[in-house]
Design a protein around this motif. Structure first.
Motif, PDB file in Angstrom:
ATOM      1  N   ASN A 187      17.737 -15.706  10.766  1.00 56.35           N
ATOM      2  CA  ASN A 187      17.885 -15.432   9.351  1.00 56.35           C
ATOM      3  C   ASN A 187      16.712 -14.642   8.759  1.00 56.35           C
ATOM      4  N   GLU A 188      15.801 -14.148   9.588  1.00 52.68           N
ATOM      5  CA  GLU A 188      14.605 -13.479   9.083  1.00 52.68           C
ATOM      6  C   GLU A 188      14.468 -12.092   9.677  1.00 52.68           C
ATOM      7  N   ARG A 189      14.638 -11.075   8.840  1.00 51.77           N
ATOM      8  CA  ARG A 189      14.413  -9.695   9.247  1.00 51.77           C
ATOM      9  C   ARG A 189      13.243  -9.152   8.460  1.00 51.77           C
ATOM     10  N   ILE A 190      12.334  -8.443   9.151  1.00 54.72           N
ATOM     11  CA  ILE A 190      11.130  -7.922   8.515  1.00 54.72           C
ATOM     12  C   ILE A 190      11.109  -6.399   8.643  1.00 54.72           C
ATOM     13  N   TYR A 191      10.922  -5.762   7.495  1.00 51.83           N
ATOM     14  CA  TYR A 191      10.858  -4.303   7.409  1.00 51.83           C
ATOM     15  C   TYR A 191       9.429  -3.940   7.031  1.00 51.83           C
ATOM     16  N   THR A 192       8.698  -3.322   7.957  1.00 51.58           N
ATOM     17  CA  THR A 192       7.296  -2.988   7.737  1.00 51.58           C
ATOM     18  C   THR A 192       7.173  -1.521   7.356  1.00 51.58           C
ATOM     19  N   ILE A 193       6.401  -1.258   6.278  1.00 49.56           N
ATOM     20  CA  ILE A 193       6.285   0.098   5.766  1.00 49.56           C
ATOM     21  C   ILE A 193       4.875   0.319   5.259  1.00 49.56           C
ATOM     22  N   LYS A 194       4.410   1.546   5.340  1.00 51.53           N
ATOM     23  CA  LYS A 194       3.079   1.911   4.869  1.00 51.53           C
ATOM     24  C   LYS A 194       3.103   2.163   3.368  1.00 51.53           C
ATOM     25  N   GLU A 195       2.080   1.683   2.670  1.00 53.48           N
ATOM     26  CA  GLU A 195       1.998   1.903   1.227  1.00 53.48           C
ATOM     27  C   GLU A 195       2.007   3.401   0.934  1.00 53.48           C
ATOM     28  N   GLY A 196       2.826   3.782  -0.045  1.00 48.11           N
ATOM     29  CA  GLY A 196       2.945   5.180  -0.416  1.00 48.11           C
ATOM     30  C   GLY A 196       4.152   5.875   0.183  1.00 48.11           C
ATOM     31  N   ASP A 197       4.750   5.276   1.229  1.00 50.60           N
ATOM     32  CA  ASP A 197       5.946   5.869   1.837  1.00 50.60           C
ATOM     33  C   ASP A 197       7.191   5.523   1.009  1.00 50.60           C
ATOM     34  N   THR A 198       8.294   6.108   1.383  1.00 47.89           N
ATOM     35  CA  THR A 198       9.562   5.889   0.676  1.00 47.89           C
ATOM     36  C   THR A 198      10.406   4.868   1.418  1.00 47.89           C
ATOM     37  N   MET A 199      10.801   3.819   0.711  1.00 49.77           N
ATOM     38  CA  MET A 199      11.653   2.788   1.301  1.00 49.77           C
ATOM     39  C   MET A 199      13.098   3.031   0.881  1.00 49.77           C
ATOM     40  N   VAL A 200      13.992   3.035   1.864  1.00 50.57           N
ATOM     41  CA  VAL A 200      15.417   3.177   1.591  1.00 50.57           C
ATOM     42  C   VAL A 200      16.149   2.073   2.335  1.00 50.57           C
TER      43      VAL A 200
END
Length: 423
Positions: free
Chosen positions: A25-38
């Protein structure tokens, strides 16, 4: 066509460092600050479900507006750290139970570190000589936690190979902090020091660093004004406030220019000087506007950054702290443990406050198990501390912190504490 309940699935199509399933039940989406999340919420069902995005806060400062996104695609350009957290996609078509899926967004970042310097001078062996100790404190905000590297010049500093340094993490600090302690300064300790921080290239985030040059002239700033009040003129007169530095007294520093001053410009103006050494120095200037006919003229005031204070204020609010706090920690003081007594008084400038410690009425000097610090880098700036290392029965006594301040209307302030096994 037969009606079917809603079904949903979250997928991403923007920038991402990593997307992983930590559990069912746990999915993690890792992204760099300043990038675009979609994020896209792919839905099935008949009639076609309506989609709504909501979020739980990733931090106390982040309030996600639930005027939310009624759209299958959630797009955030230039995502910030406070926008991390758990995002929910709710799909509902009125048939059966609505479908809800979630994904946790982890925003990765690394700020530029901040390096500040604190100095203490301690009397050793009954004031026969003094030891000067310097603390370089490096603080950074990051996700994930940063790794710290200290360098003297281009050489890596390793505590195990230099008994003149200590590297440790202080208690009660915000953010991630490491302190480099230079014990009893040696000639080679006057050098360039670099604090380098790293998150091990996650999300391709490069290491960052800050450098400070320590010399035998390194001192905190102190502001001295040539006058207390500026007697300004009436309308159309300019007032110029200039800062000069002792290292270059003929070159003007920051300047505040008030054009065509009027009565509405009267009041106190604050000048703050800081150089990352000790505490910032602050000074108020009172601008008094008087009615004079000085059309088109200017009045100049020079603010000097000097090594000695001009005005002294009274001492107030003497506070005392014991660490660990036996009341808060619900434990008594134990033989064999370490204990810190700290003493702080509000006064300006702080570096002119004199702290003296006594044990059963006798002055305390540095020894193997009694360590005095004029300004403890682990405490509020300007706080004196007494560390009692490996408490013995002989250390159970009455300790006193006596504070005086040259020129103060209050001769001295004093606080006593009795240290016993039952205290």
């Amino acid at each position: 066509m037969k009606q079917t309940p809603a079904n949903a699935q979250i997928v991403h199509s923007g920038a991402a460092c990593n997307v992983k399933d930590e559990s069912i039940n746990e999915r993690i989406y890792t992204i760099k600050e300043g990038d675009t999340m979609v994020l896209q919420c792919i839905v099935k069902g008949h009639p076609r479900p309506q989609v709504r995005w909501t979020k739980t806060a990733g931090s106390a400062s982040d309030k996600f507006q639930e005027t939310s996104i009624y759209n299958e695609t959630l797009r955030i350009e230039g995502i910030q750290r406070v926008q991390g957290g758990r995002y929910y996609c709710k799909a509902d078509n009125g048939v059966g139970v609505a479908a809800i899926k979630s994904i946790r967004v982890d925003v990765q970042y690394l700020d530029t570190p901040v390096l500040t310097v604190h100095q203490t001078i301690s009397d050793v062996r009954g004031s026969y000589y003094q030891e000067k100790t310097v603390f370089l404190r490096c603080t950074v905000n990051s996700n994930p936690p940063a790794r710290f590297i200290w360098k003297r010049g281009n050489t890596l500093i390793e505590q195990s190979k230099d008994n003149g340094v200590d590297i440790y993490e202080p208690l009660y600090t915000q953010g991630e902090t490491k302190v480099l302690k230079l014990k009893n300064l040696r000639p080679k300790d006057f050098a360039d020091y670099t604090c380098q921080v790293s998150v091990r290239n996650v999300c391709n985030i490069e290491d960052k660093s800050v450098t400070f040059r320590l010399t035998n002239a390194t001192t905190p700033p102190i502001i001295k004004l040539s006058v207390d009040d500026i007697c300004g003129g009436g309308s159309w007169q300019d007032v110029v406030l200039t800062v000069l530095f002792p290292s270059a007294p003929k070159s003007a520093g920051p300047t505040l220019v008030l054009r065509a001053v009027t009565q509405s410009d009267a009041g106190f103006y604050n000048c703050t000087a800081f150089n990352n050494v000790g505490n910032p120095a602050r000074k108020n200037v009172n601008l008094v506007c008087q009615k004079k006919s000085l059309t088109g003229s200017q009045m100049h005031l020079t603010i000097f950054i000097l090594s000695s204070p001009h005005h002294l204020t009274a001492m107030t609010n003497l506070t005392f702290q014991i660490t660990p706090d036996s009341n808060k920690d619900s434990e008594t003081i134990q033989i064999g443990r370490d204990l810190k007594l700290s003493c702080h008084v509000d006064a300006t400038p702080q570096d002119k406050v004199n702290y003296t410690w006594y044990k059963n009425g006798a002055p305390i000097f540095n020894s193997d198990n009694l360590i005095l610090l004029r300004s403890d880098p682990e405490m509020e700036p300007g706080t004196s501390s007494l560390d009692i290392v490996d408490i013995k029965f002989s250390d159970l006594a009455t300790y006193s912190c006596v504070v005086n301040f040259p020129g103060s209307r209050v001769p001295e302030l004093r606080v006593d504490v009795n240290i016993s096994q039952s205290s």
